[in-house]
Structures are given as C-alpha cells and as structure tokens.
Design an enzyme around this catalytic site. Structure first.
Site, PDB file in Angstrom:
ATOM      1  N   ASP A  44     -10.756   3.432   4.094  1.00 52.21           N
ATOM      2  CA  ASP A  44     -10.853   1.995   4.064  1.00 52.21           C
ATOM      3  C   ASP A  44     -12.526   1.633   4.188  1.00 52.21           C
ATOM      4  O   ASP A  44     -12.987   0.519   3.826  1.00 52.21           O
ATOM      5  CB  ASP A  44     -10.461   1.378   5.307  1.00 52.21           C
ATOM      6  N   GLN A 100      -4.407  -1.142   9.645  1.00 52.37           N
ATOM      7  CA  GLN A 100      -4.488  -2.674   9.201  1.00 52.37           C
ATOM      8  C   GLN A 100      -4.993  -3.759  10.162  1.00 52.37           C
ATOM      9  O   GLN A 100      -4.636  -3.736  11.260  1.00 52.37           O
ATOM     10  CB  GLN A 100      -2.874  -2.997   8.627  1.00 52.37           C
ATOM     11  N   LYS A 123       0.889  -1.123  -0.092  1.00 52.88           N
ATOM     12  CA  LYS A 123      -0.072   0.096  -0.070  1.00 52.88           C
ATOM     13  C   LYS A 123       1.088   1.188   0.003  1.00 52.88           C
ATOM     14  O   LYS A 123       0.707   2.233  -0.757  1.00 52.88           O
ATOM     15  CB  LYS A 123      -0.951  -0.020   1.307  1.00 52.88           C
TER      16      LYS A 123
HETATM   17  N1  GUN Z   1      -6.891  -6.771   6.486  1.00 51.26           N
HETATM   18  C1  GUN Z   1      -7.167  -7.497   5.127  1.00 51.26           C
HETATM   19  N2  GUN Z   1      -8.085  -6.490   4.467  1.00 51.26           N
HETATM   20  C2  GUN Z   1      -8.030  -5.458   4.853  1.00 51.26           C
HETATM   21  C3  GUN Z   1      -8.409  -4.043   4.406  1.00 51.26           C
HETATM   22  O1  GUN Z   1      -8.884  -4.027   3.277  1.00 51.26           O
HETATM   23  N3  GUN Z   1      -8.296  -3.096   5.032  1.00 51.26           N
HETATM   24  C4  GUN Z   1      -7.655  -3.268   6.254  1.00 51.26           C
HETATM   25  N4  GUN Z   1      -7.616  -2.215   7.177  1.00 51.26           N
HETATM   26  N5  GUN Z   1      -7.037  -4.214   6.804  1.00 51.26           N
HETATM   27  C5  GUN Z   1      -7.260  -5.396   6.065  1.00 51.26           C
END
Ligand code: GUN
Length: 300
Positions: A136, A113, A69
C-alpha cells in the site's frame, strides 16, 4: 525491434463523453493491467505470490473494497489470504495479527484496510509492516523512500492516477498540475509523483483552505481532486481541455459522490475520469502490481 514506447503505442479503445472529453476508463485500464500481470506471472512459471488483506470491524464499504481486492488478486494469478477481526478487537490483537503476517515468508504483500475502527492506532499497526511487504506504500519508511527517490512501494491511488495519464497519453512534462487535498494516502504522494523526474510536471498543492481555489485550479493542465468534498469541482474550476481526475469519495444520501461534478465538467475538460469506475479500480490494479513487485524484491 524494440517494444513500442507509450508514445508510439496507439491508444486502443478510447471512449468520449457526450461533451467530447476523453473518458479515462479505470475499469478498462484495470482489466488491461490485470491481464498483463496474469500473463507475466504465468510466463515466470506461476510462482506462489500471496497478498494478505486485514479487515477490522464491520464497515460495509471497507468490506466491499477488500472483497474486490481479493477477487482481482486471484484474477491476476496471485494468492489471496484474508484475516478478519471484529469491531471489538484490541490494539494488541490487531498488531499481533499483522506481526504474524510480517514474519510469514509465504506472505509477500500486506494490506491493512483503513480506516480502522475508532480507538485503534493505525500508525502503530502500519509500522509493523516491513517496507518490502508494504504494498500500500503507506508506512513511514515507504513514504520516506518516495521522498528520497529510493526504490520502494508507491501508494496505489496516486500511482493509479499516473497510470491513467500514461495510458491516455496525457502529457505531464512541463505541464501545470494542481492536486487538491493533502492526505498521506493520496494528495502528498500525488504531488511527489507528478513532480518527480520523468513526469516533470510543475505541481501546486491546494487544499480546503486555499484562497481563490477557482483561479488556482483554472491554471491546471492536470487537475487531481482528492479532498473529499462532494462535487466541489465545477466548470468554473477547469481550464478548457484540462485532464480532470477525481479521487474524492463522499458518502452522501444520494450515494457515493466524487469531488468533481462530472456532468457539467465533462463539457469543458479534455479528459475526465468517471466516478465510480475511474481512479478506484486503478487503485486495485496498482495494488496487484505492487504485490508482484514485492515478491520480486523479497526473492532477489
Ligand atoms: N481505504 C481507502 N483507500 C485505501 C487504500 O488505498 N488502502 C488502504 N489500506 N485502505 C484504504
């Protein structure tokens, strides 16, 4: 002349699987979207737009995801700020870190995350993120906005599925879609996105307790598997010609495995995502688009 609509646009590069299905290539589409975003940021005068990532603990896959990311943010012309806390961080420490980012005007998007280490309450942490910075789309307020049809950030994984359907010109209007899995991260928002005005699919939400899953899935023109059960979806589940999108992730001894048995299903499907390289990269592209949208929301 007006820009070509998605209907008029040619598909550009399209690969097919050995069985003849369209390969919905998430890496290719992610790269296209990142290039488009970088061009837009440059055309807007290269404003300083910052995505803050928060990683707690030492889960290896989470570290890899956050690393991707951050890298893609930079490629899109955005700034990446990263906050890391140890696996022994307390609830108060994690909340203090997120509250600081929430109050910082130079931060436009915040991504915490998930999952957080055992013992930490993710809800309490996420709810500190203001809706404008919730790139998100996972907080109660963002979810509420999606349900109510109000402007706001949409969760990146289901949004990425919609972008793949658009890119490969898979019709949704009047079609039957089945989503397997009812998570707040994917399944529930996916149902809303496929069924809302504009997409106009007729959507069924299936899950691990759905009776006769095979028959339910075989009705689907669009099948989104997001249940986290390794290779659950076999050719028996798939209507010939259907679009099959795999969002499932299971960590097995053989490595990371999706919900779809790709090798056999690609013989029957009309379009299919690979795993890896399908919906995962699209999540990242949509995160970058949401971050730039966040900047615009925050700056009128
Ligand atoms: N863990 C797995 N997929 C995601 C996501 O799309 N966002 C976040 N914050 N954590 C994740």
């Amino acid at each position: 002349m007006l820009a070509a609509t998605s209907k008029e646009r040619t598909l550009g590069t399209v690969e097919h699987t050995a069985g003849g299905a369209i390969l919905m290539d998430g890496k290719l589409v992610r790269d296209e979207l990142i290039v488009q975003l970088a061009e837009q940021v440059a055309a807007d005068g290269s404003p300083e737009v910052t995505l803050a990532t928060v990683l707690v603990g030492d889960d290896k896959p989470s570290r890899v995801y956050v690393g991707s990311k951050r890298k893609k943010a930079v490629e899109a012309g955005l700034q990446s700020r990263h906050v890391e806390l140890g696996a022994d961080a307390t609830q108060a420490e994690v909340q203090a870190a997120v509250a600081e980012l929430a109050a910082d005007d130079s931060v436009h998007g915040i991504l915490v995350q998930l999952p957080l280490p055992d013992g930490l309450d993710a809800e309490a942490v996420l709810n500190l993120i203001p809706p404008e910075k919730d790139v998100d789309g996972l907080t109660e307020r963002s979810m509420g906005r999606l349900v109510r049809g109000k402007p706001g950030h949409v969760p990146c994984t289901p949004l990425g599925v919609m972008r793949l359907l658009e890119r490969y010109e898979i019709p949704t209007s009047g079609k039957k879609a089945v989503v397997i899995g009812r998570s707040t991260l994917v399944g529930l928002p996916q149902v809303l996105l496929l069924g809302r005005k504009g997409a106009d699919a007729t959507v069924t939400l299936a899950h691990s307790r759905t009776a006769d899953l095979v028959s339910v899935c075989r009705e689907a023109d669009i099948l989104v598997a997001a249940v986290g059960m390794a290779r659950l979806i076999t050719p028996d589940h798939v209507k010939p010609g259907a679009a099959v999108l795999d969002v499932g992730i299971s960590r097995t001894e053989a490595g990371i495995v999706g919900d779809v048995d790709f090798d056999t299903v690609q013989e029957v499907a009309g379009a299919i995502t690979p795993m890896p390289g399908g919906t995962g990269p699209m999540t990242i592209a949509c995160l970058m688009q949401n971050t730039y949208a966040a900047y615009k929301m925050l700056n009128g």
